[in-house]
Design an enzyme around this catalytic site. Structure first.
Site, PDB file in Angstrom:
ATOM      1  N   ARG A  51       0.802  -1.228   0.000  1.00 22.55           N
ATOM      2  CA  ARG A  51       0.000   0.000   0.000  1.00 22.55           C
ATOM      3  C   ARG A  51       0.832   1.273   0.000  1.00 22.55           C
ATOM      4  O   ARG A  51       0.568   2.194  -0.771  1.00 22.55           O
ATOM      5  CB  ARG A  51      -0.914   0.060   1.241  1.00 22.55           C
ATOM      6  CG  ARG A  51      -2.195  -0.674   1.100  1.00 22.55           C
ATOM      7  CD  ARG A  51      -2.578  -1.269   2.425  1.00 22.55           C
ATOM      8  NE  ARG A  51      -1.607  -2.285   2.766  1.00 22.55           N
ATOM      9  CZ  ARG A  51      -1.681  -3.544   2.323  1.00 22.55           C
ATOM     10  NH1 ARG A  51      -2.695  -3.919   1.631  1.00 22.55           N
ATOM     11  NH2 ARG A  51      -0.733  -4.434   2.606  1.00 22.55           N
ATOM     12  N   THR A  52       1.805   1.356   0.881  1.00 20.69           N
ATOM     13  CA  THR A  52       2.511   2.637   1.043  1.00 20.69           C
ATOM     14  C   THR A  52       3.264   2.985  -0.230  1.00 20.69           C
ATOM     15  O   THR A  52       3.129   4.092  -0.764  1.00 20.69           O
ATOM     16  CB  THR A  52       3.461   2.574   2.254  1.00 20.69           C
ATOM     17  OG1 THR A  52       2.721   2.093   3.378  1.00 20.69           O
ATOM     18  CG2 THR A  52       4.036   3.931   2.572  1.00 20.69           C
ATOM     19  N   LYS A  80      26.476  -4.223  -1.755  1.00 19.27           N
ATOM     20  CA  LYS A  80      27.941  -4.148  -1.893  1.00 19.27           C
ATOM     21  C   LYS A  80      28.565  -3.472  -0.685  1.00 19.27           C
ATOM     22  O   LYS A  80      29.763  -3.204  -0.665  1.00 19.27           O
ATOM     23  CB  LYS A  80      28.310  -3.364  -3.150  1.00 19.27           C
ATOM     24  CG  LYS A  80      27.751  -3.944  -4.435  1.00 19.27           C
ATOM     25  CD  LYS A  80      28.059  -2.997  -5.595  1.00 19.27           C
ATOM     26  CE  LYS A  80      27.100  -3.210  -6.744  1.00 19.27           C
ATOM     27  NZ  LYS A  80      27.121  -2.090  -7.691  1.00 19.27           N
ATOM     28  N   ARG A 101      11.267   3.746   3.335  1.00 17.27           N
ATOM     29  CA  ARG A 101      10.912   2.776   4.390  1.00 17.27           C
ATOM     30  C   ARG A 101      12.169   1.978   4.712  1.00 17.27           C
ATOM     31  O   ARG A 101      12.895   1.540   3.804  1.00 17.27           O
ATOM     32  CB  ARG A 101       9.803   1.833   3.936  1.00 17.27           C
ATOM     33  CG  ARG A 101       9.577   0.714   4.953  1.00 17.27           C
ATOM     34  CD  ARG A 101       8.358  -0.119   4.654  1.00 17.27           C
ATOM     35  NE  ARG A 101       7.136   0.627   4.894  1.00 17.27           N
ATOM     36  CZ  ARG A 101       5.923   0.090   4.846  1.00 17.27           C
ATOM     37  NH1 ARG A 101       5.775  -1.191   4.562  1.00 17.27           N
ATOM     38  NH2 ARG A 101       4.856   0.817   5.075  1.00 17.27           N
ATOM     39  N   HIS A 129       5.006   5.721  11.566  1.00 14.77           N
ATOM     40  CA  HIS A 129       4.504   5.606  10.188  1.00 14.77           C
ATOM     41  C   HIS A 129       3.586   6.809   9.974  1.00 14.77           C
ATOM     42  O   HIS A 129       2.367   6.689   9.930  1.00 14.77           O
ATOM     43  CB  HIS A 129       3.745   4.288  10.047  1.00 14.77           C
ATOM     44  CG  HIS A 129       3.484   3.846   8.635  1.00 14.77           C
ATOM     45  ND1 HIS A 129       3.615   4.685   7.536  1.00 14.77           N
ATOM     46  CD2 HIS A 129       3.070   2.652   8.134  1.00 14.77           C
ATOM     47  CE1 HIS A 129       3.306   4.003   6.430  1.00 14.77           C
ATOM     48  NE2 HIS A 129       2.975   2.773   6.771  1.00 14.77           N
TER      49      HIS A 129
HETATM   50  N1   CP Z   1      -0.218   0.078   5.759  1.00 15.72           N
HETATM   51  C1   CP Z   1       0.976  -0.256   5.260  1.00 15.72           C
HETATM   52  O1   CP Z   1       2.009   0.307   5.624  1.00 15.72           O
HETATM   53  O2   CP Z   1       0.931  -1.249   4.316  1.00 15.72           O
HETATM   54  P1   CP Z   1       2.176  -1.740   3.484  1.00 15.72           P
HETATM   55  O3   CP Z   1       3.140  -2.401   4.445  1.00 15.72           O
HETATM   56  O4   CP Z   1       1.625  -2.688   2.458  1.00 15.72           O
HETATM   57  O5   CP Z   1       2.818  -0.532   2.867  1.00 15.72           O
END
Ligand code: CP
Length: 303
Positions: A51-52, A80, A101, A129
Site C-alpha cells: 500500500r505505502t 555491496k 521505508r 509511520h
Molecule cells: N499500511 C501499510 O504500511 O501497508 P504496506 O506495508 O503494504 O505498505
C-alpha cells in the site's frame, strides 16, 4: 509545509495536519492534477510494502511526477556494503523528494539529516509511520464527521505496530479517549502512554476485545508483527489473541467503523468485510489522496 521533512507525526502541528486533510479532500474530488510534472520522487523501500509504496507512486503519477527508486534493497548497492548515508546523498542528487521505508528505528530521521532534499518516512522499524497516521486521521474524520471527543480502541500488536504509535500521538490533539486492547506481551509502549498522560487524557488497557466493542467509535485493528519478534515461539503464543468476527459486532455503535492499516493476516475474519462497519479497504484508498496532498505541499505546488 514547503521543504519540510515528515519523520514523526509530531513534525506537523495540529493546524498543519488539518490543512493537509483539507487539501487531501480536494484531491479526492479531483485527483488528476499535473502540478508536479517537473518533479522527480524517489521511493526507497528497504522493507516490503504494497500500500505505502504503490499509493505514493500512484499519487505521484496522477500529479505528473516521475518516479525512481527500488522496492527491494537487494537490487541496490547496499548489497555491496554502501552505507545509508552514501545512498541518501546519492539519491539527493537524482530526486526532488525521498520517500523511504527502512527496518531500523531512527533511520528516517538520520536520512533527513544527511539528505539535500525533503525526506518522508514511510515507516522506520517499529517506530513511526506518519503518512499512515495522516490517512487514518482523514478516514476517521470522513467516517465520524469529526476528530474530537471520540472513543478510539486500538487492538492487537500495540508494541511493534508503528501505526498505532503515530496515531495515538496525533489524536492527543483532539481530546479522544484511548482503549488499548492487547495481550500483556504486546502492550502499548510507555512513551506513547506518557504522551496521553501529558495531554491530560485518559487511556484504559484491556486484554479482551469484546470489552470495548459496545462503546468504541473506531476499532483500529492491527496485525501481530511476526517479523519483529526475536523468538518465533513468542509469536506463536500471541498470534491469535485478538480476532474480530461479524458475530462480535451485534452490540456495537451504529456509527462505529473498523480500521486496519493492512495487510491483515487473520485478525479480522472475512465475514466482517461486507458489514457496514468495515472501512479498511476505503481507508487504504484514501492513502492516495493524502499522499498527493503531502507531496504537493512539501514540493510547493500547493500552499
Ligand atoms: N499500511 C501499510 O504500511 O501497508 P504496506 O506495508 O503494504 O505498505
Amino acid at each position: 509545509m514547503k521543504n519540510k521533512n515528515l519523520i514523526s507525526i509530531t513534525d506537523f502541528s495540529k493546524e498543519e495536519q488539518l490543512h493537509l486533510l483539507d487539501v487531501a479532500e480536494e484531491f479526492a474530488q479531483n485527483p488528476r492534477q499535473r502540478i508536479l510534472a517537473d518533479k522527480i520522487v524517489a521511493t526507497l523501500f528497504f522493507e516490503p510494502s504494497t500500500r505505502t509504496r504503490l499509493s505514493f507512486e500512484s499519487a505521484a503519477n496522477q500529479l505528473g511526477a516521475r518516479i525512481i527508486g527500488f522496492s527491494d534493497a537487494s537490487n541496490s548497492s547496499v548489497t555491496k556494503g554502501e552505507t545509508l548515508k552514501d545512498t541518501i546523498l546519492m539519491v539527493s542528487n537524482y530526486a526532488d523528494l525521498i520517500v523511504m521505508r527502512h527496518p531500523r528505528e531512527g533511520s528516517a530521521r538520520y536520512a533527513s539529516e544527511v539528505a539535500k532534499v525533503p525526506v518522508i518516512n514511510a515507516g522506520d522499524g517499529a517506530n513511526q509511520h506518519p503518512t499512515q497516521c495522516l490517512l487514518d486521521l482523514y478516514s476517521i474524520r470522513k467516517t465520524q464527521g469529526r476528530l474530537d471527543n471520540l472513543n478510539i480502541a486500538f487492538v492487537g500488536d500495540l508494541k511493534y505496530g508503528r501505526t498505532v504509535h503515530s496515531l495515538t500521538q496525533a489524536l492527543c490533539n483532539f481530546n479522544c479517549t484511548f482503549h488499548f486492547v492487547s495481550p500483556v506481551e504486546l502492550k502499548m509502549p510507555s512513551y506513547v502512554k506518557q504522551t496521553v498522560k501529558d495531554n491530560k487524557l485518559e487511556y484504559h488497557q484491556y486484554t479482551e476485545l469484546s470489552d470495548v466493542i459496545p462503546f468504541a467509535d473506531i476499532i483500529y485493528m492491527t496485525r501481530v508483527q511476526r517479523e519483529r519478534f526475536a523468538d518465533p515461539m513468542e509469536y506463536e503464543k500471541v498470534k491469535n489473541s485478538c480476532i474480530l468476527n461479524k458475530a462480535m459486532l451485534a452490540n456495537c455503535k451504529e456509527n462505529m467503523k473498523i480500521l486496519h492499516p493492512l495487510p491483515r493476516v487473520n485478525e479480522i475474519a472475512t465475514d466482517v468485510d461486507n458489514t457496514p462497519y468495515a472501512y479498511y479497504f476505503q481507508q487504504a484508498h484514501n492513502g492516495v489522496f493524502v499522499r498527493q496532498a503531502l507531496m504537493s505541499l512539501i514540493l510547493g505546488a500547493k500552499e
